[in-house]
Design a protein around this motif. Structure first.
Motif, PDB file in Angstrom:
ATOM      1  N   ASP A  17       0.833  -1.198   0.000  1.00 51.12           N
ATOM      2  CA  ASP A  17       0.000   0.000   0.000  1.00 51.12           C
ATOM      3  C   ASP A  17       0.870   1.252   0.000  1.00 51.12           C
ATOM      4  O   ASP A  17       1.988   1.251   0.536  1.00 51.12           O
ATOM      5  CB  ASP A  17      -0.897   0.043   1.244  1.00 51.12           C
ATOM      6  N   TYR A  18       0.309   2.319  -0.593  1.00 54.93           N
ATOM      7  CA  TYR A  18       0.878   3.657  -0.447  1.00 54.93           C
ATOM      8  C   TYR A  18       0.010   4.388   0.576  1.00 54.93           C
ATOM      9  O   TYR A  18      -1.162   4.676   0.321  1.00 54.93           O
ATOM     10  CB  TYR A  18       0.888   4.401  -1.781  1.00 54.93           C
ATOM     11  N   LEU A  19       0.596   4.667   1.745  1.00 56.69           N
ATOM     12  CA  LEU A  19      -0.159   5.248   2.846  1.00 56.69           C
ATOM     13  C   LEU A  19      -0.137   6.761   2.743  1.00 56.69           C
ATOM     14  O   LEU A  19       0.745   7.438   3.272  1.00 56.69           O
ATOM     15  CB  LEU A  19       0.431   4.781   4.182  1.00 56.69           C
ATOM     16  N   ALA A  20      -1.110   7.303   2.057  1.00 52.87           N
ATOM     17  CA  ALA A  20      -1.250   8.743   1.901  1.00 52.87           C
ATOM     18  C   ALA A  20      -2.591   9.160   2.488  1.00 52.87           C
ATOM     19  O   ALA A  20      -3.196   8.432   3.273  1.00 52.87           O
ATOM     20  CB  ALA A  20      -1.156   9.110   0.423  1.00 52.87           C
ATOM     21  N   GLU A  21      -3.055  10.365   2.110  1.00 48.83           N
ATOM     22  CA  GLU A  21      -4.354  10.824   2.604  1.00 48.83           C
ATOM     23  C   GLU A  21      -5.452   9.826   2.249  1.00 48.83           C
ATOM     24  O   GLU A  21      -6.338   9.546   3.039  1.00 48.83           O
ATOM     25  CB  GLU A  21      -4.672  12.197   1.994  1.00 48.83           C
ATOM     26  N   THR A  22      -5.345   9.296   1.039  1.00 41.56           N
ATOM     27  CA  THR A  22      -6.186   8.175   0.629  1.00 41.56           C
ATOM     28  C   THR A  22      -5.267   6.984   0.348  1.00 41.56           C
ATOM     29  O   THR A  22      -4.394   7.071  -0.513  1.00 41.56           O
ATOM     30  CB  THR A  22      -7.000   8.506  -0.632  1.00 41.56           C
ATOM     31  N   THR A  23      -5.416   5.902   1.066  1.00 42.45           N
ATOM     32  CA  THR A  23      -4.549   4.735   0.892  1.00 42.45           C
ATOM     33  C   THR A  23      -4.750   4.118  -0.482  1.00 42.45           C
ATOM     34  O   THR A  23      -5.884   3.890  -0.913  1.00 42.45           O
ATOM     35  CB  THR A  23      -4.836   3.685   1.977  1.00 42.45           C
ATOM     36  N   VAL A  24      -3.642   3.863  -1.153  1.00 44.67           N
ATOM     37  CA  VAL A  24      -3.678   3.234  -2.473  1.00 44.67           C
ATOM     38  C   VAL A  24      -3.196   1.797  -2.336  1.00 44.67           C
ATOM     39  O   VAL A  24      -2.069   1.552  -1.889  1.00 44.67           O
ATOM     40  CB  VAL A  24      -2.780   3.992  -3.484  1.00 44.67           C
ATOM     41  N   HIS A  25      -4.032   0.856  -2.695  1.00 44.63           N
ATOM     42  CA  HIS A  25      -3.671  -0.563  -2.648  1.00 44.63           C
ATOM     43  C   HIS A  25      -3.004  -0.918  -3.979  1.00 44.63           C
ATOM     44  O   HIS A  25      -3.649  -1.401  -4.913  1.00 44.63           O
ATOM     45  CB  HIS A  25      -4.908  -1.415  -2.403  1.00 44.63           C
ATOM     46  N   ARG A  28      -2.069  -6.197  -4.633  1.00 44.92           N
ATOM     47  CA  ARG A  28      -3.074  -6.820  -3.784  1.00 44.92           C
ATOM     48  C   ARG A  28      -3.003  -8.346  -3.852  1.00 44.92           C
ATOM     49  O   ARG A  28      -3.344  -8.953  -4.860  1.00 44.92           O
ATOM     50  CB  ARG A  28      -4.472  -6.344  -4.200  1.00 44.92           C
ATOM     51  N   PRO A  64       5.986   6.649   1.054  1.00 46.09           N
ATOM     52  CA  PRO A  64       4.869   6.081   1.834  1.00 46.09           C
ATOM     53  C   PRO A  64       4.463   4.665   1.433  1.00 46.09           C
ATOM     54  O   PRO A  64       3.373   4.226   1.770  1.00 46.09           O
ATOM     55  CB  PRO A  64       3.744   7.070   1.528  1.00 46.09           C
ATOM     56  N   THR A  68       2.209  -4.617   3.363  1.00 43.35           N
ATOM     57  CA  THR A  68       1.182  -4.798   4.390  1.00 43.35           C
ATOM     58  C   THR A  68       0.787  -6.263   4.588  1.00 43.35           C
ATOM     59  O   THR A  68       0.000  -6.566   5.481  1.00 43.35           O
ATOM     60  CB  THR A  68      -0.076  -3.983   4.032  1.00 43.35           C
TER      61      THR A  68
END
Length: 310
Positions: A17-25, A28, A64, A68
């Motif tokens: 994941d990219y943990l930003a304001e909106t998480t980008v998966h 997967r 970020p 995970t």
């Protein structure tokens, strides 16, 4: 080249994941097995997660981006397994380039412009083989260049003195310096013209046959993968949606996205999606059809010019 069934790299339920304001998966629950000595192609549109997966399996991700879930296991030809998630610090640094090496996207622009080629190749040995003397390092650097079809006299050259194709070959030589068992190639032919691209692909295939390493070859160019890969995985939105041997995937794709991806490439020899680049038209037949195509194109151009003149 027939590949062994024993895996050299096992990716098990890997998620990134990219943990930003909106998480980008970005990746997967991906599971893949790379067999020893095989070329595994990874294809998909831009942004589907191909490069993120490559950085994840080589532990090169930076915030970020975070792994995970899942793990990557390297199975050495010496008979032991390494869970890459357990490596850190000096152990991880020693593992990279020695067991798994990577040719990065835009690799031909990755060379330091103010250092000679010899200094940049020798740096790999200084870092991982410090016991080697200067003469031995220089000898090995010359052998590496010749291995990828570059004259060893180019060791004294600066990157700007080399063509794009030669710089790309230098980067491949650098990745092969320590004889890794896995080579990850992230769009290694980007920005190269088709003639140089063909030469690079032939070199990769030849070196794989000679040295026995396995390759993860990442690109959005599916026709290219069909030519060189043993198996191909299709990736979309972070998921592996189809995996099969190259011939089966071309002749009998199962997923609708794979079929659309195949049909999106312009035809070179026939109907839409019929993008076979070699081995079909040869000799006089190919020459005759090429001449007919050129004549038809010229006739169309003349017609367009006349219409515009009116």
């Amino acid at each position: 080249m027939k590949t062994a069934e024993h895996p050299v790299l096992s990716i098990e339920n890997l998620s990134i994941d990219y943990l930003a304001e909106t998480t980008v998966h970005a990746v997967r629950d991906v599971s893949l097995t790379l067999r020893r000595g095989e070329i595994l192609g990874l294809a998909g549109e831009s942004g589907c997660g191909k490069s993120t997966l490559a950085y994840g399996l080589t532990r090169l991700l930076k915030p970020p981006a975070f792994i995970t879930g899942g793990r990557v296991v390297f199975s050495s030809r010496e008979g032991y397994d390494i869970d890459l998630s357990t490596l850190g610090g000096e152990d991880l640094r020693a593992f990279r380039w020695d067991k798994i090496a990577m040719v990065f996207q835009g690799a031909m622009n990755s060379l330091n412009p103010v250092l000679r080629i010899a200094e940049q190749l020798e740096d790999v040995f200084l870092t991982h083989r410090p016991e080697l003397g200067k003469a031995e390092r220089r000898r090995r650097c010359g052998e590496l260049l010749e291995l990828v079809g570059v004259d060893r006299g180019r060791l004294r050259a600066y990157p700007h003195e080399l063509s794009g194709g030669m710089r790309q070959r230098v980067m491949i030589a650098m990745a092969l310096a320590l004889e890794p068992q896995v080579l990850v190639m992230d769009e290694p032919t980007t920005a190269l013209d088709v003639v140089v691209q063909r030469e690079i692909l032939q070199e990769i295939t030849r070196l794989r046959s000679e040295l026995g390493f396995a390759v993860v070859f990442i690109t959005h160019d599916l026709p290219l993968l069909l030519e060189i890969s043993d198996r191909i995985a299709i990736m979309r939105a972070g998921l592996i949606i189809e995996l099969d041997d190259a011939l089966t995937l071309y002749t009998n794709p199962q997923h609708p996205y794979t079929r659309r991806l195949l049909s999106s490439f312009p035809s070179l020899t026939g109907e839409r999606g019929d993008f076979i680049r070699s081995g079909v038209l040869t000799g006089d037949i190919a020459l005759e059809e090429t001449e007919q195509t050129l004549e038809a194109t010229a006739a169309e151009d003349v017609g367009i010019d006349k219409e515009e003149a009116r």
